[in-house]
Design a protein around this motif. Structure first.
Motif, PDB file in Angstrom:
ATOM      1  N   ILE A 418       0.823  -1.189   0.000  1.00 16.20           N
ATOM      2  CA  ILE A 418       0.000   0.000   0.000  1.00 16.20           C
ATOM      3  C   ILE A 418       0.866   1.252   0.000  1.00 16.20           C
ATOM      4  O   ILE A 418       0.609   2.215  -0.719  1.00 16.20           O
ATOM      5  CB  ILE A 418      -0.938   0.011   1.224  1.00 16.20           C
ATOM      6  N   SER A 421       2.214   2.032  -3.253  1.00 15.99           N
ATOM      7  CA  SER A 421       1.211   2.684  -4.092  1.00 15.99           C
ATOM      8  C   SER A 421       1.157   4.171  -3.799  1.00 15.99           C
ATOM      9  O   SER A 421       1.093   4.990  -4.722  1.00 15.99           O
ATOM     10  CB  SER A 421      -0.178   2.061  -3.845  1.00 15.99           C
ATOM     11  N   PRO A 433      -3.880   5.429 -10.944  1.00 17.44           N
ATOM     12  CA  PRO A 433      -4.676   5.048  -9.765  1.00 17.44           C
ATOM     13  C   PRO A 433      -6.151   4.931 -10.092  1.00 17.44           C
ATOM     14  O   PRO A 433      -6.699   5.710 -10.888  1.00 17.44           O
ATOM     15  CB  PRO A 433      -4.425   6.199  -8.789  1.00 17.44           C
ATOM     16  N   GLU A 437      -9.421   2.710  -5.357  1.00 14.65           N
ATOM     17  CA  GLU A 437      -8.205   2.602  -4.553  1.00 14.65           C
ATOM     18  C   GLU A 437      -7.969   3.883  -3.760  1.00 14.65           C
ATOM     19  O   GLU A 437      -7.658   3.848  -2.563  1.00 14.65           O
ATOM     20  CB  GLU A 437      -7.021   2.329  -5.485  1.00 14.65           C
ATOM     21  N   LYS A 440     -10.493   4.186  -0.827  1.00  9.91           N
ATOM     22  CA  LYS A 440     -10.159   3.363   0.339  1.00  9.91           C
ATOM     23  C   LYS A 440      -9.063   4.010   1.174  1.00  9.91           C
ATOM     24  O   LYS A 440      -9.133   4.038   2.406  1.00  9.91           O
ATOM     25  CB  LYS A 440      -9.711   1.968  -0.116  1.00  9.91           C
TER      26      LYS A 440
END
Length: 461
Positions: A418, A421, A433, A437, A440
């Motif tokens: 994560i 990312s 992206p 995503e 969240k």
């Protein structure tokens, strides 16, 4: 009367539009221990009560305008229009129009920055009193409590909860049962079990769906009096049939009392949980205000067929639209607060790339400032370390369910992925992206921002 326009009689007093510059603060305001001698002294006395409160009021006026449900009461005294009720809001407006009225250079800069962030009126709708005695009754009712029901009667916790949409777990459980009954009208066993749970085990269901981990695996969420489901009904039927069977029969409160027990239950029913690959592109909603045949409640495609959805497919709920929606920081610096407020204007679905970059930037800015203000030196070399330092302070035992995703995304086994990312949102031009995503991450770290801000509040106390 000076600078009074469009006056009309309202009860025993007149209502009129007045220019903010023409209003004079009350030098005998009960908020002051001593009578003030000038506008500047009156403003300084209000700021002495807590400058952050007047700064917040000014910021709120720039964002939302002046509260239309509370009119300013003014007494015309010779050439002066003296504010008898509403001195704080008038002071905030005067400081927005003329920050030089603030007593310190720091406050002048802060009000200047707030004034540039939005719009604020030059005129106010006021109620004009003929005397202080005439206004006294209404001012007393405003500031001295319920007065047997004549004054402002405050909401109870339950009333406030219902207004804000943050209903109790039990209320959410009842709403969820209504939704399940709507989704599965032809399943007699499930309907029988939902009735049993409603009658005798409603608090147990409330305990389950109050857990974010349970809601996430079931693919359900709540937006006020609306239940959102992220899977077709045919994919939810096995787990909901099992859940209500268990709650109506063998499962007692002692078996789902804490988070670990609920996690154990989810592991036990893993085979009946819906698969992530079956998630809907957009959640469907159930609301009591939508009839059984309402197109917003269900769609023809819910049964897993290829039939097209009915028209009127729901739009995303408001809480899903914007970055960090619902997050308000009150104790960070003004600039950091402004960064968060500006980021909250970003619509995730319309600007996913900008939203992704800002998730990374905002989280870093906030946790770095908190560490700096609190004098932290350990674990400040990486973003993971900075986030982890905040989490360790606010939830050292990892028991806060609202922070479970933040822990998982940034500190636990899959946290490295994560965090990569988050970094790639800024540094990798090959990373595109997805809105889901970003959403969240915004939801998970929004709670971290609020908790970090609360650390600063504790320091100030």
């Amino acid at each position: 009367m000076r600078d009074i326009q469009r006056a009309r009689t309202i009860g025993s007093m007149k209502q009129a539009s007045m220019h903010v510059a023409s209003l004079t603060l009350d030098e005998t305001n009960p908020r002051h221990a001593n009578k003030t001698a000038s506008l500047e002294e009156s403003i300084a006395a209000l700021l002495d009560k807590g400058p952050e409160k007047l700064l917040k009021l000014a910021r709120d006026i720039c964002q939302h305008g002046v509260n239309p449900s509370e009119l300013t009461i003014v007494l015309v005294d010779g050439e002066d229009n003296v504010v008898l009720e509403g001195n704080r809001r008038v002071a905030a407006l005067k400081l927005l129009h003329n920050p030089a009225l603030a007593p310190t250079d720091k406050l002048r800069k802060q009000f200047t920055a707030i004034a540039k962030s939005g719009e604020f009126p030059r005129r106010l709708t006021c109620v004009v009193a003929e005397s202080r005695v005439q206004a006294e009754h209404w001012i007393r009712l405003k500031h001295t409590g319920e007065n047997g029901g004549v004054g402002v009667v405050k909401w109870s916790a339950g009333e406030a909860s219902r207004f804000s949409g943050r209903s109790t777990p039990t209320e959410k459980a009842r709403l969820f049962i209504d939704a399940v009954n709507e989704w599965f009208p032809d399943d007699p066993d499930l309907l029988s079990n939902t009735q049993t749970v409603r009658d005798a085990r409603i608090t147990n269901l409330g305990r389950m769906i109050a857990d974010p981990a349970v809601r996430n695996r079931l693919g359900i969420s709540f937006d006020g009096d609306v239940v959102l489901r992220s899977y077709p009904t045919i994919k939810l039927q096995p787990i909901l049939a099992r859940l209500f069977h268990d709650l109506a029969g063998p499962i007692s409160v002692d078996q789902i009392k804490n988070k670990r027990q609920r996690e154990d239950y989810l592991e036990k029913v893993e085979g009946e949980l819906p698969k992530l690959a079956d998630r809907l592109e957009e959640p469907e909603k159930y609301s009591k205000s939508v009839g059984a045949e309402g197109s917003e409640g269900t769609s023809e495609a819910d049964d897993g067929s290829d039939a097209p959805p009915k028209p009127g497919r729901r739009k995303r709920a408001d809480f899903e639209k914007r970055l960090f929606q619902g997050v308000t920081l009150r104790h960070v610096s003004l600039r950091t607060s402004d960064v968060v407020e500006e980021a909250k204007r970003i619509k995730i679905d319309e600007m996913p790339n900008v939203a992704a970059v800002m998730v990374r930037a905002v989280v870093d800015i906030v946790v770095t400032e908190v560490a700096d203000q609190l004098g932290w030196r350990r674990n400040q070399d990486t973003l993971k370390g900075r986030i982890g330092a905040v989490l360790q302070q606010v939830d050292p035992d990892k028991k806060d369910p609202h922070l479970s995703n933040a822990w998982r995304f940034s500190q636990e086994v899959d946290g490295a992925l994560i965090l990569r990312s988050l970094h790639s949102f800024v540094h990798s031009w090959n990373n595109n992206p997805m809105s889901s995503e970003v959403r969240k991450l915004s939801t998970a770290y929004g709670i971290v921002l609020i908790k970090a801000d609360e650390l600063l509040e504790k320091k100030k106390r």
